[in-house]
Design an enzyme around this catalytic site. Structure first.
Site, short mmCIF file in Angstrom:
data_model
loop_
_atom_site.label_atom_id
_atom_site.label_comp_id
_atom_site.label_asym_id
_atom_site.label_seq_id
_atom_site.Cartn_x
_atom_site.Cartn_y
_atom_site.Cartn_z
N ALA A 162 0.83 -1.21 0.00
CA ALA A 162 0.00 0.00 0.00
C ALA A 162 0.87 1.26 0.00
CB ALA A 162 -0.92 0.01 1.21
N ALA A 163 2.01 1.17 -0.69
CA ALA A 163 2.93 2.31 -0.68
C ALA A 163 2.72 3.22 -1.87
CB ALA A 163 4.38 1.81 -0.65
N THR A 186 7.34 -3.51 -6.89
CA THR A 186 6.68 -4.49 -6.01
C THR A 186 7.68 -5.45 -5.37
OG1 THR A 186 6.21 -5.77 -8.01
CG2 THR A 186 4.42 -4.42 -7.15
N ASN A 188 -1.95 -11.44 -14.84
CA ASN A 188 -1.55 -11.57 -13.44
C ASN A 188 -2.27 -10.51 -12.61
OD1 ASN A 188 -0.08 -11.92 -11.04
ND2 ASN A 188 1.49 -10.45 -11.71
N GLY A 202 0.29 -7.57 -16.24
CA GLY A 202 1.31 -8.52 -16.68
C GLY A 202 0.63 -9.74 -17.28
N ASP A 224 -5.25 -1.86 -2.71
CA ASP A 224 -6.29 -1.28 -3.55
C ASP A 224 -7.14 -2.34 -4.25
OD1 ASP A 224 -4.42 -2.17 -5.35
OD2 ASP A 224 -3.91 -0.19 -6.14
N ARG A 239 -27.99 7.70 11.05
CA ARG A 239 -26.55 7.98 11.17
C ARG A 239 -25.96 7.34 12.42
NH1 ARG A 239 -26.30 14.08 11.33
NH2 ARG A 239 -24.10 13.63 11.61
N ALA A 282 -45.03 14.98 12.49
CA ALA A 282 -44.30 15.46 11.30
C ALA A 282 -43.60 16.78 11.62
CB ALA A 282 -45.27 15.66 10.15
N ARG A 306 -3.94 8.76 -9.86
CA ARG A 306 -5.15 8.90 -10.69
C ARG A 306 -6.42 9.11 -9.88
NH1 ARG A 306 -5.30 3.97 -14.48
NH2 ARG A 306 -3.79 3.03 -13.06
C1 UD1 Z 1 1.79 -5.37 -10.82
C2 UD1 Z 1 2.40 -6.60 -11.46
C3 UD1 Z 1 1.62 -6.95 -12.73
C4 UD1 Z 1 0.15 -7.15 -12.39
C5 UD1 Z 1 -0.38 -5.92 -11.68
C6 UD1 Z 1 -1.79 -6.17 -11.18
C7 UD1 Z 1 4.75 -6.39 -10.92
C8 UD1 Z 1 6.10 -6.12 -11.43
N1 UD1 Z 1 3.77 -6.34 -11.79
O1 UD1 Z 1 1.89 -4.29 -11.75
O2 UD1 Z 1 2.12 -8.15 -13.30
O3 UD1 Z 1 -0.58 -7.38 -13.58
O4 UD1 Z 1 0.43 -5.61 -10.54
O5 UD1 Z 1 -2.32 -5.01 -10.64
O6 UD1 Z 1 4.59 -6.69 -9.75
N2 UD1 Z 1 3.38 -0.92 -4.68
C9 UD1 Z 1 4.16 -0.70 -3.56
N3 UD1 Z 1 5.46 -0.32 -3.74
C10 UD1 Z 1 5.99 -0.18 -4.98
C11 UD1 Z 1 5.21 -0.43 -6.09
C12 UD1 Z 1 3.89 -0.80 -5.91
O7 UD1 Z 1 3.69 -0.79 -2.43
O8 UD1 Z 1 7.19 0.15 -5.03
C13 UD1 Z 1 1.97 -1.30 -4.48
C14 UD1 Z 1 0.99 -0.30 -5.03
O9 UD1 Z 1 0.57 0.59 -4.02
C15 UD1 Z 1 -0.13 -1.18 -5.51
C16 UD1 Z 1 0.53 -2.50 -5.85
O10 UD1 Z 1 1.78 -2.49 -5.22
O11 UD1 Z 1 -1.09 -1.42 -4.48
C17 UD1 Z 1 0.70 -2.71 -7.34
O12 UD1 Z 1 1.45 -1.67 -7.89
P1 UD1 Z 1 1.15 -1.16 -9.36
O13 UD1 Z 1 2.21 -0.18 -9.72
O14 UD1 Z 1 -0.26 -0.78 -9.48
O15 UD1 Z 1 1.29 -2.50 -10.20
P2 UD1 Z 1 2.31 -2.79 -11.33
O16 UD1 Z 1 3.69 -2.83 -10.74
O17 UD1 Z 1 2.04 -1.91 -12.43
#
Ligand code: UD1
Ligand code: MG
Length: 443
Positions: free
Chosen positions: A16-17, A90, A182, A152, A114, A312, A359, A22
């Site tokens: 979640a970093a 990642t 993926n 991916g 997310d 509420r 009312a 967007r």
């Molecule tokens: C990644 C996968 C891709 C897959 C996609 C699905 C890799 C290299 N690729 O894509 O194959 O189809 O997810 O959504 O892993 N995040 C971090 N730190 C980072 C980068 C990302 O915490 O340095 C977190 C983001 O907050 C997010 C998640 O990892 O919740 C995925 O990152 P995002 O950049 O959306 O995915 P991709 O790397 O594009």
């Protein structure tokens, strides 16, 4: 030593970093609300369903805010925070978790902060698939979406075994034609993951450390990679924009409504009924269209809510209570069979059984500085258009006339009748069984 059930994970790492640019919002992406709780709470529930020994939450953008919000969820030491600064991909996100994971973190599941719609059953199936054989290096969650763009792609050999994942930006034109993608959710063999992470390289189109390269390392080492294909695409929804957030909200909303329908709650029009996570509703209750019921609200059996009602925080409806159109209830207990059917605001109140709120009644709870309580006994009859300025109490069986402005601390006695502006006791008039008693109020 007992072996853990095969659907339990040793560790869960939640990524979640990321920035969430967007979303066009200053709020960290994973704190955006979904049905009454932040998105990350849904993902933490996914993690908890796997009963892991540890949950590691990787934070970066907005880390302090995310850690504070998660810290307040009462999960204590079960959730550990790891900051990833800067965010180098990642794979890097998992590398920074290595000190928390230790040498053998057990089956390690990676989730995204997310992806709030994944169901626990899906994740348990992923873990069980990984745990089927010691030869398995990892199990990955895949899908065949209508539009594979951005994901991916899954590479398989002629026998159908998974051999790799190629990022879209690194893919050849032929590889981009592959429709299996993926989702980024995995169950890893713990020691295998720990061994592979330090060896990742960033020689790719994005200059990032890819977690997907761990898969290639397993394949090169002769270990099997298993795939679990998602049947319900909605589960794989990743939230990147506010439009995605709305889609995820709807998916989760439907599940909440389905739960209440199964419990015997009549919901006339699910499409216009908003019920947050964490609402209790008894069987036989009817929720009519365009009603909003917020987290923590408790509704008994055989009540009626709506149409166009808003319940509420802190609203409690006891059995048989009725809240009708354009009535807002906040921090108020509505007793059994009490009714407020039209155009009212009931804030910071206590209404005992069988009282009737006419009312247009307002509990004027706020004096500009503090909120105050309004307490009504049983079988109170509040005339239409009454304003009851808090703090105030109205005894059992008392009546206010239409349009009465009951000034603060009037403390109407049981059975008394008060009318006018400001409301005064109507001498000689009293109603109900408790008539004649002076200034008797219920607490
Ligand atoms: C990644 C996968 C891709 C897959 C996609 C699905 C890799 C290299 N690729 O894509 O194959 O189809 O997810 O959504 O892993 N995040 C971090 N730190 C980072 C980068 C990302 O915490 O340095 C977190 C983001 O907050 C997010 C998640 O990892 O919740 C995925 O990152 P995002 O950049 O959306 O995915 P991709 O790397 O594009
Ligand atoms: Mg990325």
């Amino acid at each position: 030593m007992t072996t853990p059930p095969k659907q339990r994970a040793g560790s869960v790492v939640i990524l979640a970093a990321g920035h969430g640019k967007r979303m066009k919002s200053a709020k960290p992406k994973v704190l955006h609300p979904l049905c009454g709780r932040p998105m990350i709470a849904w993902v933490l529930d996914q993690a908890l369903a796997l009963e892991p020994e540890r949950i590691v939450l990787v934070t970066g953008h907005g880390a302090a805010e995310v850690e504070k919000a998660v810290g307040e969820m009462g999960l204590g030491a079960r959730v550990r925070f790891v900051r990833q600064e800067p965010q180098l991909g990642t794979g890097h996100a998992l590398q920074v978790c290595l000190p928390e994971l230790g040498a053998d973190p057990g089956v390690t599941v990676v989730l995204y902060g997310d992806m709030p719609c994944l169901r626990p059953e899906t994740l348990r199936a992923l873990v069980a698939t990984q745990a089927e054989s010691a030869r398995n290096g990892m199990a990955i969650l895949t899908a065949v979406p209508d539009e594979p763009r951005g994901f991916g792609r899954i590479l398989r050999d002629d026998a159908g075994h998974v051999t790799g994942i190629v990022e879209e930006r690194d893919a050849s034109p032929e590889q981009r034609e592959i429709d299996e993608v993926n989702l980024g959710v995995y169950a890893f063999d713990g020691p295998g993951l720990v061994a592979a992470l330090p060896k990742l390289s960033n020689k790719n189109a994005q200059g990032e450390y890819y977690l997907t390269d761990v898969l290639a390392a397993f394949v090169a080492g002769g270990r099997a990679v298993r795939a679990v294909e998602l049947e319900d695409h909605e589960e794989g929804l990743g939230v990147n924009t506010l439009a995605h957030l709305a889609e995820a909200r709807w998916a989760l909303q439907l599940r909440i409504l389905e739960g209440h329908l199964e419990n015997g709650v009549y919901i006339e029009d699910p499409a216009t009924t908003y019920i947050d996570h964490g609402v209790e509703i008894g069987a036989g209750t009817r929720v009519l269209p365009c009603s909003v019921i917020r987290s923590g609200v408790r509704i008994g059996k055989d009540c009626e809510v709506g149409p166009f009602a808003q319940l509420r925080v802190g609203a409690v409806l006891e059995d048989g209570a009725e809240i009708g159109n354009f009535v807002e209830v906040k921090n108020t207990r509505v007793g059994a069979h009490a009714k407020a059917k039209h155009l009212s605001y009931l804030g910071d109140g206590e209404i005992c059984a069988r009282s009737n709120i006419g009312a247009g009644t307002i509990f004027a709870n706020y004096d500009g500085v503090k909120k105050h309580k309004t307490k009504l006994g049983e079988r109170v009859f509040v005339g239409s258009g009454s304003v009851i300025v808090a703090p105030n109490t109205i005894g059992d069986g008392a009546t206010t006339g239409a349009g009465a402005i009951v000034t603060r601390d009037s403390n109407i006695g049981a059975g008394e009748v008060w009318v006018g502006v400001p409301a005064k006791r109507l001498a000689g008039k009293s109603t109900g069984p408790a008539s004649g008693t002076k200034k008797e109020t219920r607490s």
